[in-house]
Design a protein around this motif. Structure first.
Motif, PDB file in Angstrom:
ATOM      1  N   LEU A 168      36.425  58.104 -14.845  1.00  0.00           N
ATOM      2  CA  LEU A 168      37.773  58.567 -14.530  1.00  0.00           C
ATOM      3  C   LEU A 168      38.347  57.766 -13.362  1.00  0.00           C
ATOM      4  O   LEU A 168      39.534  57.417 -13.356  1.00  0.00           O
ATOM      5  CB  LEU A 168      37.751  60.063 -14.180  1.00  0.00           C
ATOM      6  N   TYR A 169      37.482  57.453 -12.391  1.00  0.00           N
ATOM      7  CA  TYR A 169      37.921  56.625 -11.265  1.00  0.00           C
ATOM      8  C   TYR A 169      38.406  55.260 -11.753  1.00  0.00           C
ATOM      9  O   TYR A 169      39.463  54.775 -11.332  1.00  0.00           O
ATOM     10  CB  TYR A 169      36.781  56.441 -10.266  1.00  0.00           C
ATOM     11  N   HIS A 170      37.631  54.641 -12.642  1.00  0.00           N
ATOM     12  CA  HIS A 170      38.007  53.318 -13.162  1.00  0.00           C
ATOM     13  C   HIS A 170      39.308  53.385 -13.949  1.00  0.00           C
ATOM     14  O   HIS A 170      40.102  52.437 -13.939  1.00  0.00           O
ATOM     15  CB  HIS A 170      36.883  52.760 -14.039  1.00  0.00           C
ATOM     16  N   PHE A 171      39.551  54.515 -14.640  1.00  0.00           N
ATOM     17  CA  PHE A 171      40.813  54.670 -15.382  1.00  0.00           C
ATOM     18  C   PHE A 171      41.999  54.631 -14.422  1.00  0.00           C
ATOM     19  O   PHE A 171      42.975  53.888 -14.631  1.00  0.00           O
ATOM     20  CB  PHE A 171      40.807  55.988 -16.165  1.00  0.00           C
ATOM     21  N   PHE A 172      41.924  55.434 -13.355  1.00  0.00           N
ATOM     22  CA  PHE A 172      43.041  55.487 -12.416  1.00  0.00           C
ATOM     23  C   PHE A 172      43.146  54.188 -11.611  1.00  0.00           C
ATOM     24  O   PHE A 172      44.245  53.775 -11.227  1.00  0.00           O
ATOM     25  CB  PHE A 172      42.902  56.695 -11.479  1.00  0.00           C
ATOM     26  N   ASP A 173      42.008  53.539 -11.362  1.00  0.00           N
ATOM     27  CA  ASP A 173      42.023  52.249 -10.674  1.00  0.00           C
ATOM     28  C   ASP A 173      42.759  51.213 -11.526  1.00  0.00           C
ATOM     29  O   ASP A 173      43.581  50.435 -11.020  1.00  0.00           O
ATOM     30  CB  ASP A 173      40.591  51.792 -10.383  1.00  0.00           C
ATOM     31  N   LEU A 175      44.969  51.937 -13.875  1.00  0.00           N
ATOM     32  CA  LEU A 175      46.368  52.355 -13.925  1.00  0.00           C
ATOM     33  C   LEU A 175      47.109  51.897 -12.664  1.00  0.00           C
ATOM     34  O   LEU A 175      48.246  51.409 -12.745  1.00  0.00           O
ATOM     35  CB  LEU A 175      46.458  53.881 -14.046  1.00  0.00           C
ATOM     36  N   ALA A 176      46.446  52.010 -11.507  1.00  0.00           N
ATOM     37  CA  ALA A 176      47.075  51.582 -10.254  1.00  0.00           C
ATOM     38  C   ALA A 176      47.364  50.080 -10.272  1.00  0.00           C
ATOM     39  O   ALA A 176      48.439  49.632  -9.876  1.00  0.00           O
ATOM     40  CB  ALA A 176      46.165  51.927  -9.067  1.00  0.00           C
ATOM     41  N   GLU A 177      46.399  49.288 -10.773  1.00  0.00           N
ATOM     42  CA  GLU A 177      46.589  47.838 -10.847  1.00  0.00           C
ATOM     43  C   GLU A 177      47.746  47.473 -11.776  1.00  0.00           C
ATOM     44  O   GLU A 177      48.556  46.587 -11.484  1.00  0.00           O
ATOM     45  CB  GLU A 177      45.301  47.155 -11.317  1.00  0.00           C
ATOM     46  N   VAL A 178      47.825  48.177 -12.910  1.00  0.00           N
ATOM     47  CA  VAL A 178      48.914  47.941 -13.859  1.00  0.00           C
ATOM     48  C   VAL A 178      50.252  48.297 -13.220  1.00  0.00           C
ATOM     49  O   VAL A 178      51.250  47.574 -13.376  1.00  0.00           O
ATOM     50  CB  VAL A 178      48.701  48.753 -15.154  1.00  0.00           C
ATOM     51  N   MET A 179      50.280  49.395 -12.474  1.00  0.00           N
ATOM     52  CA  MET A 179      51.524  49.811 -11.831  1.00  0.00           C
ATOM     53  C   MET A 179      51.945  48.824 -10.734  1.00  0.00           C
ATOM     54  O   MET A 179      53.134  48.632 -10.495  1.00  0.00           O
ATOM     55  CB  MET A 179      51.387  51.217 -11.239  1.00  0.00           C
ATOM     56  N   TYR A 180      50.974  48.191 -10.070  1.00  0.00           N
ATOM     57  CA  TYR A 180      51.314  47.154  -9.095  1.00  0.00           C
ATOM     58  C   TYR A 180      52.021  45.992  -9.787  1.00  0.00           C
ATOM     59  O   TYR A 180      52.983  45.423  -9.257  1.00  0.00           O
ATOM     60  CB  TYR A 180      50.052  46.634  -8.391  1.00  0.00           C
ATOM     61  N   LYS A 181      51.533  45.657 -10.980  1.00  0.00           N
ATOM     62  CA  LYS A 181      52.152  44.559 -11.723  1.00  0.00           C
ATOM     63  C   LYS A 181      53.543  44.947 -12.218  1.00  0.00           C
ATOM     64  O   LYS A 181      54.487  44.141 -12.173  1.00  0.00           O
ATOM     65  CB  LYS A 181      51.250  44.148 -12.900  1.00  0.00           C
TER      66      LYS A 181
END
Length: 417
Positions: A168-173, A175-181
Motif C-alpha cells: 500500500l505504501y508503494h501504491f501511494f508512493d 501515485l505521489a510521483e505521478v502527481m509530481y509529474k
C-alpha cells in the motif's frame, strides 16, 4: 535553470496582466468575458491535482517517518511554529493599524445588506470537525483538514502494520510521483494562468477604487513585507542555518503564483517542488509540513485581520483596549487553524474577529471592495511561511541538505521522475 525560467515567465505574465488590466479599466467586461475563463481553467487544473497530491504525499510522508514518536515530534514542531508566527503576524498587523490609523477620516456609507456574521467554532467543534465521518466525502468536498487527518492515520497505520503495509505504501508512493509529474505539466500553463487571473482583477478594481482605501492596502502590504523580512529571515537563518537571500530567491516562484491565484492550496504543488528541489528539504518533511501549512498556517491572513479590525474600529470612532487587541490576536490565531486555503476565506474569518471584540460587522463591507487586492498579498505570505516552516523543521531534524540553498539532487530526481 528550468525553474528560474518558469519564475521569469510567471513574473512577466503578472506584469503584462497588470498592464492589460489598466488598459481595460474602462471596459472590465472584456477582461471578465474573454480573459478570465483562461484563468479559471488554470485554477481548475490546479484544483484537479490538489486532493490526490495531498493525500498521497502526506500518507507517504507520515509512513516514511518510520517512527510514530518522530511523527509526533515533527507534528508538534510544525504546529508550534505555525501558531507562533501567526501570533507575531497579528501583532504586526495591530501595530501598523495603530500607526497608520487607516480608518480615520473615512465616512461609513456602504451597502451592508449582504454582510452576515460568521460564528467562530468552539474548540470542541473544531476537533470534532477535523475527523471525517466519511473520508471519501471529505475528498469529494475538498475538505483539506479532514483529508490531512485521514492521511496521517493511514500513514501511521501503514508503518505500524509493517511488512504487510509495504504494498500500500508503494501504491501511494507511485501515485505521489505521478502527481509530481502531472504538476509539472500543469505548471507549464502558469504564466498564461497568472496573466488571465490578474487582468480582470486590475480591470475591475482600478485606481479610482483603490485610492480611498490606500492606507489599508499599504498597511497590509507593508506588514506582509515586514513579517517576511523579519520573522522568516530570522527563523530561517537562526534555526535553518540558511541565508535569507537564498531562501527568498528560491521561494519567488511559489510566492508569485500565490499572489495571482490567492490560494495557498492551489500553490501547494509548486511549493512542494521548491522545498525539495531548491531548498533541500527532505521529501518526508516537505510532504508532511507543507500540506498541513496550506490548511492551518495563515500568517498573512492573520496580519490582515489585525489591520482591518482596527480600520473598522476607527471608522466608527471606537477605541480598542489592550485586552480587546489581545483578544484579536488569540481569535485570529485560533481561527486560522480552520480557515481554508482558498480565495476569500480570510474575509469570512474577519467577521469572526470583528465579532469577538464587539465591532460592527457593517464595516467589513468596505473591506469586501478591496478584499481580492489584500488577498493576493496575504496568500503570498502564507505560502512563504509554509516554506520557511519546512526549512526550520527539516533543519532541526537533520534532514536539510545544503542549507545555503543548493539543489537537493536526490529529491529532484524523484520529483521529476
Amino acid at each position: 535553470m528550468k525553474e528560474s525560467k518558469l519564475t521569469t515567465k510567471i513574473l512577466i505574465g503578472l506584469i503584462l496582466g497588470i498592464l492589460a488590466g489598466l488598459l481595460l479599466n474602462s471596459t472590465p467586461n472584456i477582461a471578465t468575458t474573454y480573459i478570465k475563463p483562461f484563468g479559471d481553467l488554470f485554477l481548475n487544473l490546479i484544483k484537479m491535482i490538489i486532493v490526490p497530491l495531498v493525500l498521497s504525499s502526506l500518507i507517504v510522508g507520515a509512513a516514511s517517518m518510520g517512527d510514530i514518536k518522530k511523527l509526533g515530534r515533527i507534528g508538534g514542531k510544525t504546529l508550534g511554529y505555525y501558531l507562533t508566527t501567526t501570533a507575531v503576524a497579528v501583532f504586526i498587523g495591530l501595530l501598523l493599524g495603530n500607526l497608520f490609523q487607516p480608518g480615520i477620516g473615512i465616512e461609513m456609507n456602504v451597502d451592508t445588506s449582504s454582510i452576515k456574521a460568521a460564528k467562530a467554532p468552539s474548540i470542541a467543534e473544531t476537533l470534532v470537525n477535523m475527523v471525517p465521518s466519511n473520508p471519501i466525502q471529505a475528498m469529494a468536498e475538498g475538505n483539506m483538514l479532514q483529508i490531512i487527518v485521514f492521511s496521517l492515520f493511514l500513514g501511521v497505520a501503514i508503518t505500524a502494520v509493517g511488512e504487510k503495509g509495504k504494498s500500500l505504501y508503494h501504491f501511494f508512493d507511485s501515485l505521489a510521483e505521478v502527481m509530481y509529474k502531472v504538476t509539472a505539466f500543469v505548471m507549464n500553463f502558469a504564466p498564461i494562468g497568472v496573466f488571465a487571473l490578474i487582468t480582470p482583477v486590475v480591470a475591475s478594481n482600478g485606481p479610482s477604487v483603490l485610492l480611498p482605501l490606500l492606507k489599508v492596502i499599504i498597511a497590509v502590504y507593508l506588514g506582509c513585507i515586514l513579517h517576511s523580512l523579519i520573522t522568516y529571515s530570522t527563523t530561517v537563518k537562526v534555526f535553518g542555518k540558511m541565508s535569507p537571500k537564498k531562501f527568498f530567491k528560491a521561494v519567488l516562484s511559489p510566492a508569485t503564483l500565490a499572489f495571482s491565484t490567492s490560494s495557498s492550496s492551489g500553490t501547494l504543488p509548486i511549493s512542494m517542488k521548491t522545498a525539495q528541489n531548491d531548498l533541500g528539504v527532505s521529501e518526508p518533511i516537505s510532504s508532511f509540513v507543507l500540506p498541513l501549512g496550506a490548511t492551518i498556517n495563515m500568517d498573512g491572513t492573520a496580519l490582515y485581520q489585525g489591520v482591518c479590525a482596527l480600520f473598522v474600529a476607527q471608522i466608527y470612532g471606537l477605541d480598542l483596549s489592550i485586552t480587546q487587541q489581545l483578544t484579536i490576536i488569540l481569535t485570529a490565531t485560533l481561527a486560522s487553524i480552520g480557515t481554508a486555503g482558498v480565495p476569500g476565506a480570510g474575509f469570512i474569518m474577519l467577521t469572526m474577529v470583528l465579532q469577538s471584540v464587539g465591532l460592527p460587522l457593517d464595516g467589513s463591507a468596505l473591506i469586501a471592495g478591496i478584499d481580492r487586492i489584500l488577498d493576493m498579498a496575504r496568500t503570498s505570505v502564507n505560502v512563504v511561511g509554509d516554506l520557511s516552516a519546512s526549512v526550520v523543521v527539516a533543519a532541526t531534524e537533520g534532514e536539510l541538505e545544503n542549507p545555503e540553498g543548493g539543489k537537493n539532487n536526490k529529491d529532484k530526481k524523484k520529483t521529476q521522475a
